[in-house]
Scaffold this active site. Sequence first.
Site, PDB file in Angstrom:
ATOM      1  CG  ASP A  12      -0.525  -0.050   7.823  1.00  0.00           C
ATOM      2  OD1 ASP A  12      -1.351   0.858   8.027  1.00  0.00           O
ATOM      3  OD2 ASP A  12       0.700   0.153   7.686  1.00  0.00           O
ATOM      4  CE  LYS A  26       0.334   1.854   4.406  1.00  0.00           C
ATOM      5  NZ  LYS A  26       1.605   2.466   4.447  1.00  0.00           N
TER       6      LYS A  26
HETATM    7  O1  C5P Z   1       0.225  -0.968  13.991  1.00  0.00           O
HETATM    8  P1  C5P Z   1       1.671  -1.267  14.128  1.00  0.00           P
HETATM    9  O2  C5P Z   1       1.951  -2.355  15.107  1.00  0.00           O
HETATM   10  O3  C5P Z   1       2.362  -1.439  12.821  1.00  0.00           O
HETATM   11  O4  C5P Z   1       2.337   0.052  14.776  1.00  0.00           O
HETATM   12  C1  C5P Z   1       3.690   0.097  15.181  1.00  0.00           C
HETATM   13  C2  C5P Z   1       3.891   1.199  16.213  1.00  0.00           C
HETATM   14  O5  C5P Z   1       3.601   2.485  15.644  1.00  0.00           O
HETATM   15  C3  C5P Z   1       2.964   1.112  17.414  1.00  0.00           C
HETATM   16  O6  C5P Z   1       3.489   0.273  18.404  1.00  0.00           O
HETATM   17  C4  C5P Z   1       2.896   2.565  17.889  1.00  0.00           C
HETATM   18  O7  C5P Z   1       4.041   2.877  18.647  1.00  0.00           O
HETATM   19  C5  C5P Z   1       2.975   3.344  16.597  1.00  0.00           C
HETATM   20  N1  C5P Z   1       1.641   3.728  16.112  1.00  0.00           N
HETATM   21  C6  C5P Z   1       1.021   4.859  16.656  1.00  0.00           C
HETATM   22  N2  C5P Z   1      -0.221   5.226  16.192  1.00  0.00           N
HETATM   23  C7  C5P Z   1      -0.840   4.510  15.215  1.00  0.00           C
HETATM   24  C8  C5P Z   1      -0.220   3.370  14.636  1.00  0.00           C
HETATM   25  C9  C5P Z   1       1.037   3.019  15.121  1.00  0.00           C
HETATM   26  O8  C5P Z   1       1.577   5.530  17.530  1.00  0.00           O
HETATM   27  N3  C5P Z   1      -2.037   4.907  14.781  1.00  0.00           N
END
Ligand code: C5P
Length: 294
Positions: free
Chosen positions: A136, A11
């Site tokens: 995602d 994406k």
């Molecule tokens: O969703 P994912 O595990 O890929 O996100 C990785 C990190 O990015 C999370 O642990 C968080 O620290 C940060 N994050 C955030 N706000 C979001 C998505 C991710 O702060 N909306």
Amino acid sequence: MSTIRVCAYAKINLTLDIVRRLPSGYHELRSVMQQVDLCDEVTLALSADGISLTCDNCAIPADQTNLAWRAAELMRERYCPGQGVRLHLHKRIPVGGGLAGGSADAAAVLLGLNQLWDAGLGLPQLVQLGAELGMDVPFCLLGGTALATGRGELVEPLPHLPALGVVIVHPGFSVSTREAFAGLDGAALGNVAATETMLRAVQSQDVRQIAAGLHNAFEASLRRRAPQIDQIKRALLAQGALNAVLTGSGACVFGLCPSQAEAERVAGALRGAFPQLYVARTHQAGPALASDGP
Ligand code: C5P
């Protein structure tokens, strides 16, 4: 059927606005996301020996920490106790680039196992499982063009874009999503105008307006730290891309072109300067079961 192959599409973010920091430490965002046809290939084979994983890119851990493994584990725990699968990831999506490669693989695993293990889940249930794995993953299950809100996990389909060419340039370094969020300055927060404008552009299907509206709230701070981002943007624009912007939390930059042929031409001119370069086009179909085994 004992083996399934699933295409796991990358994406890009046409816009990425960050609304605010949430008490949980996560961030509320608004983003128009677009699937592109650059894809990993995930093979799932029934196994009597629990879950296992191999990967043709040794930079990626092929163990329980991999999101693809965790997707299989979650599916098994919730819906299919006692089942096993051998997973293999053929990676094409660059790692740590803001292209949701890990999330795309996890989405492909959920979709493939739903069939292989005969779990019988609908898309809403798969999306709910996906959100437990990463923000995602729901979008990767839905595909096409979508508005992502909340922490990124709430996705609403938008009208499909006209087919556009995309030149993706990896600057040669990666950005950790967690660190990118942690390093955001206050100025990057609270402005959601870009996503609102993009929603209107997507409705009108006006390619020039879509290109003009590209925006990413992470870009300004990364540009200050990494001059390569500006170099890549300038090079894409100089070669005729309609516009160029950072994707996700970085570090890939993509240029939007009116067609794949035009994207190939732009890429041809830039390959010498930027060897980690990928040509793709907008893709509208969500993850796809590629073929069935014996
Ligand atoms: O969703 P994912 O595990 O890929 O996100 C990785 C990190 O990015 C999370 O642990 C968080 O620290 C940060 N994050 C955030 N706000 C979001 C998505 C991710 O702060 N909306």
